[in-house]
Design a protein around this motif. Sequence first.
Motif, PDB file in Angstrom:
ATOM      1  N   ILE A  13       0.824  -1.207   0.000  1.00 22.17           N
ATOM      2  CA  ILE A  13       0.000   0.000   0.000  1.00 22.17           C
ATOM      3  C   ILE A  13       0.857   1.255   0.000  1.00 22.17           C
ATOM      4  O   ILE A  13       0.466   2.277  -0.586  1.00 22.17           O
ATOM      5  CB  ILE A  13      -0.992  -0.011   1.186  1.00 22.17           C
ATOM      6  CG1 ILE A  13      -2.100   1.021   0.935  1.00 22.17           C
ATOM      7  CG2 ILE A  13      -0.289   0.236   2.503  1.00 22.17           C
ATOM      8  CD1 ILE A  13      -2.876   0.795  -0.325  1.00 22.17           C
ATOM      9  N   ALA A  14       2.023   1.214   0.611  1.00 25.31           N
ATOM     10  CA  ALA A  14       2.933   2.366   0.540  1.00 25.31           C
ATOM     11  C   ALA A  14       3.387   2.573  -0.903  1.00 25.31           C
ATOM     12  O   ALA A  14       3.435   3.710  -1.397  1.00 25.31           O
ATOM     13  CB  ALA A  14       4.133   2.155   1.463  1.00 25.31           C
ATOM     14  N   HIS A  15       3.708   1.482  -1.612  1.00 28.29           N
ATOM     15  CA  HIS A  15       4.083   1.580  -3.019  1.00 28.29           C
ATOM     16  C   HIS A  15       2.934   2.162  -3.846  1.00 28.29           C
ATOM     17  O   HIS A  15       3.152   2.994  -4.733  1.00 28.29           O
ATOM     18  CB  HIS A  15       4.450   0.201  -3.565  1.00 28.29           C
ATOM     19  CG  HIS A  15       5.807  -0.271  -3.163  1.00 28.29           C
ATOM     20  ND1 HIS A  15       6.946  -0.008  -3.904  1.00 28.29           N
ATOM     21  CD2 HIS A  15       6.217  -1.010  -2.095  1.00 28.29           C
ATOM     22  CE1 HIS A  15       7.989  -0.563  -3.317  1.00 28.29           C
ATOM     23  NE2 HIS A  15       7.582  -1.169  -2.212  1.00 28.29           N
ATOM     24  N   ILE A  16       1.706   1.709  -3.565  1.00 24.08           N
ATOM     25  CA  ILE A  16       0.544   2.169  -4.330  1.00 24.08           C
ATOM     26  C   ILE A  16       0.326   3.668  -4.141  1.00 24.08           C
ATOM     27  O   ILE A  16       0.173   4.420  -5.113  1.00 24.08           O
ATOM     28  CB  ILE A  16      -0.710   1.381  -3.913  1.00 24.08           C
ATOM     29  CG1 ILE A  16      -0.636  -0.058  -4.460  1.00 24.08           C
ATOM     30  CG2 ILE A  16      -1.983   2.080  -4.394  1.00 24.08           C
ATOM     31  CD1 ILE A  16      -1.680  -0.992  -3.884  1.00 24.08           C
ATOM     32  N   MET A  17       0.317   4.125  -2.901  1.00 21.07           N
ATOM     33  CA  MET A  17       0.033   5.533  -2.635  1.00 21.07           C
ATOM     34  C   MET A  17       1.147   6.431  -3.149  1.00 21.07           C
ATOM     35  O   MET A  17       0.885   7.449  -3.816  1.00 21.07           O
ATOM     36  CB  MET A  17      -0.212   5.735  -1.138  1.00 21.07           C
ATOM     37  CG  MET A  17      -1.460   5.007  -0.642  1.00 21.07           C
ATOM     38  SD  MET A  17      -1.721   5.098   1.157  1.00 21.07           S
ATOM     39  CE  MET A  17      -2.178   6.832   1.329  1.00 21.07           C
TER      40      MET A  17
END
Length: 259
Positions: A13-17
């Motif tokens: 999710i850090a990569h996505i955001m």
Amino acid sequence: MFDSIGFVGSGRIAHIMLGGWEKMGVALPAIYAYDQSVEAVDALRRSHFEVKAATLAEASACKLVFGALHPPAMGEVLADIAPNLARDALFCSLAPVLRLPALQEKLGGFSRLARLNPNAPSIVGVGYNPVSFSIGLPQDARDSLLALLKPLGACPVVEDAMIETYAAISAMGPTYFWFQFDELRRMAESFGMSEPAACKAIAGMLHGAVDTMFSNNLSAERVMDLIPVRPMAADEPVICGILQERIGGIHARLHPTIN
């Protein structure tokens, strides 16, 4: 606006955001990332050079702290986050199950809280990311978070009790269909379409199909009657049964009985 952002958890999710903000050209403040896995932080920094590796204390001392861990791990680390939270910080949990009252209790009474349920399309700026706010979070902090999230896609404000339902429907929803989209692409190529032509045709078809299904003036029955041939009609009850079993099971596991 926030002058620093901390990620407690450096996984998908850090990569996505961060990927979505980068794609949409958002200028971000200092980004600090912590994870028990050094490899996870290193991978995030390789993709996003502006990210600084941080200790848990450093990441949780930022003005905006994203709790980007799975529910069991999140519950275990909240007591360690609490002493580092600034009085005017905002803690935003990205995990289902732990609702706002439970978060506030585990954070020692800290009340400037939000919960966000981001989904994968945020990585290209077309996400659907429901958010809920604690009573103790002032309007200016709410507005600042919504402004930051806007480039990632739609961000409806919902009741805290609905976050788990959105997790089962919109957050995991793409996984119910993506493999089918890709199989259709492979089939199109095997029938002689080029990859670009297949991708364009399928993307256009899917966007149109969604808009048609959820049009305000057409019922689902009318939409499904627009095409005279339905090659998968005999299999539809089986597929619907699988969806009900699998997604119903996911929702039941995510939906807490308390808090």
